[in-house]
Design a protein around this motif. Sequence first.
Motif, mmCIF file in Angstrom:
data_model
loop_
_atom_site.group_PDB
_atom_site.id
_atom_site.type_symbol
_atom_site.label_atom_id
_atom_site.label_comp_id
_atom_site.label_asym_id
_atom_site.label_seq_id
_atom_site.Cartn_x
_atom_site.Cartn_y
_atom_site.Cartn_z
ATOM 1 N N THR A 1 2.088 6.763 -6.855
ATOM 2 C CA THR A 1 1.025 7.636 -7.369
ATOM 3 C C THR A 1 1.340 9.098 -7.058
ATOM 4 O O THR A 1 1.238 9.977 -7.922
ATOM 5 C CB THR A 1 -0.338 7.248 -6.730
ATOM 6 O OG1 THR A 1 -0.535 5.850 -6.899
ATOM 7 C CG2 THR A 1 -1.483 8.014 -7.361
ATOM 8 N N GLY A 2 1.758 9.357 -5.806
ATOM 9 C CA GLY A 2 2.100 10.719 -5.397
ATOM 10 C C GLY A 2 3.286 11.267 -6.179
ATOM 11 O O GLY A 2 3.293 12.440 -6.573
ATOM 12 N N ILE B 1 -0.470 12.749 -0.742
ATOM 13 C CA ILE B 1 -0.391 11.323 -1.090
ATOM 14 C C ILE B 1 0.980 10.740 -0.717
ATOM 15 O O ILE B 1 1.056 9.685 -0.085
ATOM 16 C CB ILE B 1 -0.711 11.094 -2.585
ATOM 17 C CG1 ILE B 1 -2.181 11.431 -2.856
ATOM 18 C CG2 ILE B 1 -0.430 9.643 -2.995
ATOM 19 C CD1 ILE B 1 -2.581 11.409 -4.323
ATOM 20 N N THR B 2 2.083 11.434 -1.082
ATOM 21 C CA THR B 2 3.408 10.884 -0.759
ATOM 22 C C THR B 2 3.621 10.833 0.760
ATOM 23 O O THR B 2 4.188 9.880 1.272
ATOM 24 C CB THR B 2 4.564 11.673 -1.426
ATOM 25 O OG1 THR B 2 4.369 13.074 -1.243
ATOM 26 C CG2 THR B 2 4.665 11.379 -2.905
ATOM 27 N N VAL C 1 0.843 -1.200 0.000
ATOM 28 C CA VAL C 1 0.000 0.000 0.000
ATOM 29 C C VAL C 1 0.877 1.248 0.000
ATOM 30 O O VAL C 1 0.628 2.207 -0.739
ATOM 31 C CB VAL C 1 -0.963 0.007 1.215
ATOM 32 C CG1 VAL C 1 -1.911 1.194 1.142
ATOM 33 C CG2 VAL C 1 -1.743 -1.290 1.289
ATOM 34 N N MET C 2 1.942 1.235 0.812
ATOM 35 C CA MET C 2 2.838 2.400 0.858
ATOM 36 C C MET C 2 3.407 2.704 -0.519
ATOM 37 O O MET C 2 3.317 3.835 -0.995
ATOM 38 C CB MET C 2 4.019 2.190 1.827
ATOM 39 C CG MET C 2 5.068 3.292 1.641
ATOM 40 S SD MET C 2 6.543 3.214 2.657
ATOM 41 C CE MET C 2 7.520 4.513 1.845
ATOM 42 N N PHE C 3 3.985 1.688 -1.171
ATOM 43 C CA PHE C 3 4.663 1.977 -2.434
ATOM 44 C C PHE C 3 3.693 2.222 -3.595
ATOM 45 O O PHE C 3 4.063 2.878 -4.563
ATOM 46 C CB PHE C 3 5.728 0.916 -2.736
ATOM 47 C CG PHE C 3 6.970 1.164 -1.912
ATOM 48 C CD1 PHE C 3 7.901 2.112 -2.309
ATOM 49 C CD2 PHE C 3 7.181 0.504 -0.709
ATOM 50 C CE1 PHE C 3 9.023 2.390 -1.537
ATOM 51 C CE2 PHE C 3 8.297 0.778 0.075
ATOM 52 C CZ PHE C 3 9.224 1.722 -0.344
ATOM 53 N N SER D 1 1.452 8.071 2.422
ATOM 54 C CA SER D 1 1.809 6.715 1.994
ATOM 55 C C SER D 1 2.641 5.982 3.047
ATOM 56 O O SER D 1 2.670 4.755 3.075
ATOM 57 C CB SER D 1 2.565 6.754 0.657
ATOM 58 O OG SER D 1 3.852 7.297 0.828
ATOM 59 N N PHE E 1 0.756 3.944 -3.130
ATOM 60 C CA PHE E 1 0.399 5.346 -2.888
ATOM 61 C C PHE E 1 1.589 6.259 -3.204
ATOM 62 O O PHE E 1 1.439 7.296 -3.829
ATOM 63 C CB PHE E 1 -0.007 5.547 -1.416
ATOM 64 C CG PHE E 1 -1.476 5.396 -1.201
ATOM 65 C CD1 PHE E 1 -2.302 6.500 -1.045
ATOM 66 C CD2 PHE E 1 -2.060 4.134 -1.172
ATOM 67 C CE1 PHE E 1 -3.662 6.358 -0.854
ATOM 68 C CE2 PHE E 1 -3.417 3.979 -0.989
ATOM 69 C CZ PHE E 1 -4.221 5.087 -0.826
ATOM 70 N N PHE E 2 2.763 5.844 -2.738
ATOM 71 C CA PHE E 2 3.961 6.664 -2.927
ATOM 72 C C PHE E 2 4.223 6.896 -4.417
ATOM 73 O O PHE E 2 4.462 8.030 -4.843
ATOM 74 C CB PHE E 2 5.163 5.994 -2.247
ATOM 75 C CG PHE E 2 6.355 6.893 -2.165
ATOM 76 C CD1 PHE E 2 6.420 7.900 -1.213
ATOM 77 C CD2 PHE E 2 7.406 6.758 -3.055
ATOM 78 C CE1 PHE E 2 7.515 8.752 -1.146
ATOM 79 C CE2 PHE E 2 8.507 7.606 -2.993
ATOM 80 C CZ PHE E 2 8.561 8.605 -2.037
#
Lengths: 91, 91
Positions: free
Chosen positions: A44-45, B13-14, A37-39, B17, A41-42
């Motif tokens: 995407t950001g 978002i970043t 989930v972190m990577f 995350s 979202f990351f």
Amino acid sequence: MNLELLGYSAAVITTSSFIPQVYKIYQTKSARDVSLVMFTFFSTGVILWLIYGLILLSWPIIFANTATLIMSLCILFMKIKYDRRGGSKSA
Amino acid sequence: MNLELLGYSAAVITTSSFIPQVYKIYQTKSARDVSLVMFTFFSTGVILWLIYGLILLSWPIIFANTATLIMSLCILFMKIKYDRRGGSKSA
């Protein structure tokens, strides 16, 4: 201290910090504790930051986020690959 | 699309995350696959971004990097704690 130099140092350090994570996962072939989930979202950001940089034509933002995106996608790709192989649960 | 909104979305978002990564490590009590070098460098870089934001008095940079620093330090702290407990090798 030169402000521009401070900004560039910050960008280079945060961007290059992903290299040891990419290397660690590649070496151990394991990313069980890395959050999918972190990577997701990351990444995407970072794509949004890249679009932001492209609109502003800010080369430091473009370069830093292109490099970060490549490494973040590498981590994401290896995470999916090695989790599937190992059959561990992802979160 | 509004450029400022794009920048804020990218920052939110970043920054957010990191929450699932903090939660994942906290829940599993394991951070073996998370790179100690990555989060040490990353935290250092984020501190530089924070100083950069403080000099510029840029609140988006200050807020985003304060939040990111807190989560990055949480990950680092848990990594050291759980690795020691589990006795696994860190890199």
